[in-house]
Design an enzyme around this catalytic site. Structure first.
Site, PDB file in Angstrom:
ATOM      1  N   GLN A  72      62.398  20.426  51.776  1.00  0.00           N
ATOM      2  CA  GLN A  72      61.151  21.434  52.804  1.00  0.00           C
ATOM      3  C   GLN A  72      60.064  20.043  53.211  1.00  0.00           C
ATOM      4  O   GLN A  72      59.155  20.286  53.279  1.00  0.00           O
ATOM      5  CB  GLN A  72      61.019  22.420  51.838  1.00  0.00           C
ATOM      6  N   SER A  73      61.012  19.060  53.970  1.00  0.00           N
ATOM      7  CA  SER A  73      60.199  18.154  53.826  1.00  0.00           C
ATOM      8  C   SER A  73      59.059  18.571  55.672  1.00  0.00           C
ATOM      9  O   SER A  73      60.159  19.279  56.203  1.00  0.00           O
ATOM     10  CB  SER A  73      60.992  16.929  54.315  1.00  0.00           C
ATOM     11  N   ASN A  74      57.879  17.776  55.176  1.00  0.00           N
ATOM     12  CA  ASN A  74      57.383  18.687  56.145  1.00  0.00           C
ATOM     13  C   ASN A  74      57.045  16.727  57.629  1.00  0.00           C
ATOM     14  O   ASN A  74      57.387  17.534  58.703  1.00  0.00           O
ATOM     15  CB  ASN A  74      55.812  18.219  56.117  1.00  0.00           C
TER      16      ASN A  74
END
Ligand SMILES: *Cc1c(COP(=O)(O)O)cnc(C)c1O
Length: 328
Positions: A72-74
């Protein structure tokens, strides 16, 4: 001082807004710098850093942006979105196995056409090898890769928050305030590193404070001091970097990176209801909750204005929706 190549990508300046109802409830004036509004698909703090990382990549005539992070890396999502906007390719190496559902950031990664490699922890840790493999693979197709480190947090990316500090200077003048503290979450260190240098370069005279969402205080002090020297050597600054305080308040990581306590979810609900602002469970909700707790326990005694940097992350809320309303 040498100035780095930069490409303008973010919608700047972002607004600085007072949180009036929350401030009343906590007895301290709390302001929010809306870096959740730097863009739509590429929103959050990473785009400010990527203006410099991608600026460098373009100066080096790269075709493929390679970077890595959590599922879920922004940062990965912002990189992928900007690559698409610029007609570049992106290749993301995400830690873990492929989830059954593409939610939140991962949904956007796929939608904007990023190449994705899911890497188990052992492979993820050997990022040098993985990068070299990808580089060779693209080179065989005649394409040049550019490697952006985790969170774009290095001596190049930290310029993004030096630039933000310059923006804050104007914000403070317009609002006629001299904030005692500028507060943010820290995860890979670049935002904090840039804010600390920017605070000094642009004479903001505030205390820059970060709450770590992973690792610990020692880790961040080491990482950030290292980036300070790389930055000084690369760009030839005569700023006395050894004198800059690195103010990390440890103790709010909770169960671990990406995992929040019920108290954090309660803060997310409170801020949303009182102010119409959405925080995320991985970074901003954790740091905001920590800031409120420190305020309540008198650690910020005597401070009249505090500025919280809203670094974005809303898409990370969706995969954690179960926990948001109490069942998690
Ligand atoms: C990456 C991130 C942070 C932390 O910034 P770093 O520069 O990595 O320390 C904070 N908030 C959000 C929403 C992020 O995505």
């Amino acid at each position: 001082m040498k100035s780095p190549p930069r490409i303008s990508l973010a919608r700047l300046p972002t607004p600085l807004e007072p949180l009036t109802r929350l401030s009343e409830a906590y007895g301290t004036r709390i302001w929010i710098k809306r870096d959740d509004l730097t863009d739509s698909v590429a929103s959050g703090n990473k785009i400010r850093k990527l203006e410099y990382s991608i600026g460098q990549a373009l100066a080096e005539k790269a075709d493929v942006l390679v970077t890595w992070g959590g599922i879920q890396s922004n940062h990965c999502r912002a990189t992928a979105a900007l690559a698409a906007r610029l007609g570049l390719k992106s290749h993301l190496v995400l830690r873990g196995s492929e989830p059954s559902e593409r939610d939140g950031n991962l949904l956007i990664d796929s939608l904007v056409g990023a190449e994705i490699t899911f890497a188990p922890p052992e492979r993820y840790q050997k990022m040098d090898n993985t990068y070299n493999e990808l580089q060779a693979e693209y080179a065989s197709q005649g394409l040049k890769t550019y490697r952006i480190p985790v969170g774009a947090s290095d001596e190049v990316g930290l310029w993004g928050y030096i630039n933000c500090a310059n923006e804050l200077k104007q914000d403070f003048e317009s609002a006629n305030i001299a904030p005692d503290a500028i507060v943010s979450a820290t995860g890979s260190g670049g935002t904090l590193a840039g804010l600390i240098i920017g605070n000094a370069l642009h004479d903001l005279n505030s205390r820059v404070i970060a709450f770590n969402v992973c690792d610990d205080e020692v880790y961040f002090k080491r990482k950030i001091s290292k980036d300070f020297s790389l930055w000084r050597d690369r760009y030839g600054s005569n700023l006395d970097i050894d004198q800059l305080p690195i103010d990390v308040i440890d103790g709010y990581v909770g169960p671990g990176y990406g995992r929040a306590t019920p108290k954090v979810f309660e803060t997310i609900r409170e801020v949303a209801r009182l102010e119409g602002i959405v925080l995320d469970p991985v970074y901003t909700g954790k740091a905001f909750n920590a800031m409120l707790q420190e305020t309540r326990s008198g650690q910020f005694e005597g401070m009249s204005d505090i500025v919280f940097i809203h670094t974005g992350g809303m898409l990370g809320l969706f995969p954690q929706k179960q926990a948001l309303f109490g069942s998690g």
